[in-house]
Design a protein around this motif. Structure first.
Motif, mmCIF file in Angstrom:
data_model
loop_
_atom_site.group_PDB
_atom_site.id
_atom_site.type_symbol
_atom_site.label_atom_id
_atom_site.label_comp_id
_atom_site.label_asym_id
_atom_site.label_seq_id
_atom_site.Cartn_x
_atom_site.Cartn_y
_atom_site.Cartn_z
ATOM 1 N N ASP A 35 0.831 -1.213 0.000
ATOM 2 C CA ASP A 35 0.000 0.000 0.000
ATOM 3 C C ASP A 35 0.859 1.254 0.000
ATOM 4 O O ASP A 35 0.556 2.238 -0.688
ATOM 5 N N LEU A 36 1.948 1.243 0.788
ATOM 6 C CA LEU A 36 2.833 2.409 0.829
ATOM 7 C C LEU A 36 3.496 2.653 -0.525
ATOM 8 O O LEU A 36 3.581 3.795 -0.986
ATOM 9 N N GLU A 37 3.957 1.584 -1.166
ATOM 10 C CA GLU A 37 4.577 1.745 -2.477
ATOM 11 C C GLU A 37 3.566 2.275 -3.494
ATOM 12 O O GLU A 37 3.901 3.100 -4.349
ATOM 13 N N ASN A 38 2.342 1.828 -3.400
ATOM 14 C CA ASN A 38 1.299 2.299 -4.308
ATOM 15 C C ASN A 38 1.028 3.788 -4.094
ATOM 16 O O ASN A 38 0.864 4.557 -5.054
ATOM 17 N N LEU A 39 1.001 4.225 -2.845
ATOM 18 C CA LEU A 39 0.769 5.643 -2.547
ATOM 19 C C LEU A 39 1.913 6.515 -3.055
ATOM 20 O O LEU A 39 1.695 7.635 -3.521
ATOM 21 N N MET A 40 3.133 6.001 -2.952
ATOM 22 C CA MET A 40 4.297 6.775 -3.393
ATOM 23 C C MET A 40 4.472 6.732 -4.908
ATOM 24 O O MET A 40 5.260 7.494 -5.460
#
Length: 58
Positions: A35-40
């Motif tokens: 999820d964090l990689e997707n947000l970034m």
């Protein structure tokens, strides 16, 4: 001793009482690595200018 001026100010106004509701605490949202990689925006397609100035996927 109250004067007429103080009495006139308090007419028609009620004092605020503390609310009886308990404050609701929000739980912190836990995000996994995906999820964090997707947000970034890490896993987005990359584009580069090709011949003629058109964008092409790299």
């Amino acid at each position: 001793m109250k004067t007429k001026k103080n009495v006139a100010q308090n007419v028609g106004f009620k004092e605020k009482q503390p609310s009886s509701r308990k404050s609701i605490e929000k739980k912190p949202q836990k995000l996994n690595e995906r999820d964090l990689e997707n947000l970034m925006g890490i896993n987005r397609p990359t584009y580069k200018r090709g011949r003629g100035g058109a964008f092409r996927q790299k």
